[in-house]
Design an enzyme around this catalytic site. Structure first.
Site, PDB file in Angstrom:
ATOM      1  N   LYS A  54       0.775  -1.151  -0.073  1.00  0.00           N
ATOM      2  CA  LYS A  54       0.055  -0.006  -0.070  1.00  0.00           C
ATOM      3  C   LYS A  54       0.917   1.185  -0.002  1.00  0.00           C
ATOM      4  CE  LYS A  54      -3.969  -2.078   2.218  1.00  0.00           C
ATOM      5  NZ  LYS A  54      -4.350  -2.757   3.650  1.00  0.00           N
ATOM      6  N   GLN A  98      -4.791  -1.383   9.700  1.00  0.00           N
ATOM      7  CA  GLN A  98      -4.722  -2.805   9.031  1.00  0.00           C
ATOM      8  C   GLN A  98      -5.162  -3.901   9.937  1.00  0.00           C
ATOM      9  OE1 GLN A  98      -3.415  -3.539   5.759  1.00  0.00           O
ATOM     10  NE2 GLN A  98      -4.317  -5.477   6.157  1.00  0.00           N
ATOM     11  N   ASP A 121     -11.145   2.831   4.117  1.00  0.00           N
ATOM     12  CA  ASP A 121     -11.644   1.625   4.216  1.00  0.00           C
ATOM     13  C   ASP A 121     -13.092   1.365   4.338  1.00  0.00           C
ATOM     14  OD1 ASP A 121      -9.701  -0.414   3.745  1.00  0.00           O
ATOM     15  OD2 ASP A 121      -9.316  -0.805   5.932  1.00  0.00           O
TER      16      ASP A 121
END
Ligand code: NDP
Length: 300
Positions: A54, A98, A121
């Site tokens: 990422k 994460q 997200d």
């Protein structure tokens, strides 16, 4: 006729290109650089690989990338403080924590502490509610990638029968909401669904997000249907050498490809689209934060 293979790798490269172009314009015309912060707690090897990837792709798109790597023993209070600081940092437009988090941390509490407008997200309860009510939100990256591929292949999805296999909060449910938003007739199947084969056979679009290797056989697929395989399953592959593994999806690729009109492969289908959509969401968040026009085609 052989199914069209939907090339997620190529499509993701195209999306990253669009993101990079928009980032360059934001810099040139407004002096703004979109920033993405990724928070990793602990040393889960798979998570470390994702976070590295990422960060690399964020920088390649011309954006600012910040990584916070915290010890596995980090307290909830310390993690919440890191997120609060990022919420208050005007150079950061997207924050991603994460998952999974170590067991002593409350995932819902942590995710809901991210400012909703920076929640790239799309897991914050506010974004879930906005998506569910058809309002502008941050959309979870994997389902957004699936939607982009479906729109690209079909144009309009209006009136199509779609079956989503899997009802997780990160894939199945938001996928179903997005398909509903595009006027599909949507069925969500799960482990208690009766006659799953019959349910799947009715579908013009099948999205498999189950986590069971090659669970969907070709004889469940309506001839000409579009199959989107979200699954990522690692299997032993002794034929490739000792200790070697291979990735397979949640559908049996060869038999499903023989019946389908179009299909995503694993690897090289949905997977690459997820990070591309994370970058897209970061640019979208940056544009919204600055009251600027959002990039076209990169949001739901
Ligand atoms: P979850 O384990 O959270 O959810 C799986 C879902 O599948 C559940 O709703 C479960 O039903 C359902 N299910 C399990 N067994 C069956 C069955 N026999 N018949 C019908 N439904 C069943 O998984 P995720 O949604 O997180 O992930 C799904 C897959 O997608 C995984 O392979 C994962 O690795 C992959 N993935 C890929 C991503 C990418 O970037 N390409 C990103 C995220 C995930 P129930 O609710 O009843 O238990």
């Amino acid at each position: 006729m052989a199914a069209t293979v939907i090339d997620g790798k190529a499509f993701a490269a195209q999306v990253r290109g669009q993101v990079a172009e928009h980032v360059a314009r934001l810099k040139q015309d407004h002096g703004i650089t979109p920033g993405l912060a990724v928070v990793l707690v602990g040393e889960d090897p798979a998570s470390q690989v994702y976070v590295r990837s990422k960060g690399k792709q964020t920088v390649e798109a011309g954006m600012k990338s910040v990584e916070h790597k915290l010890d596995a023993e980090t307290s909830e209070a310390d993690l919440l403080k890191v997120i609060e600081d990022l919420n208050n940092d005007p150079s950061i437009h997207g924050i991603l924590v994460q998952l999974p988090l170590p067991k002593h941390l409350d995932e819902d509490l942590v995710i809901n502490s991210i400012a909703p407008e920076k929640d790239v997200d799309g897991f914050h309860i506010s974004n879930v509610g906005l998506l569910g009510t058809g309002q502008k939100s941050m959309v979870p990256c994997t389902p957004l990638g699936c939607l982009m591929m479906l729109r690209d292949h079909h144009g309009s999805l209006s009136g199509m029968d779609a079956v989503v296999i899997g009802r997780s909060n990160i894939v199945g449910k938001p996928m179903a909401q997005l398909l509903l938003g595009d006027s599909c007739t949507v069925t969500i199947a799960h482990s208690r669904t009766k006659d799953l084969a019959d349910v799947v056979r009715r579908a013009d679009i099948v999205v498999a997000a189950v986590g069971r290797p090659e669970m969907v056989p070709g004889d469940w697929i309506k001839p000409g249907a579009t199959v989107i395989d979200v699954g990522i399953n690692r299997l032993d592959a002794p034929e490739k050498g000792e200790g070697k593994t291979k990735l397979v999806g949640d559908v049996h690729y060869e038999s499903c490809a023989a019946a389908a009109g179009a299909i995503t492969p694993v690897p090289g289908g949905v997977g690459p689209m997820t990070i591309a959509c994370l970058l897209a969401n970061t640019v979208t968040a940056c544009c919204r934060a600055n009251g600027l026009a959002e990039p076209e085609g990169l949001t739901a």
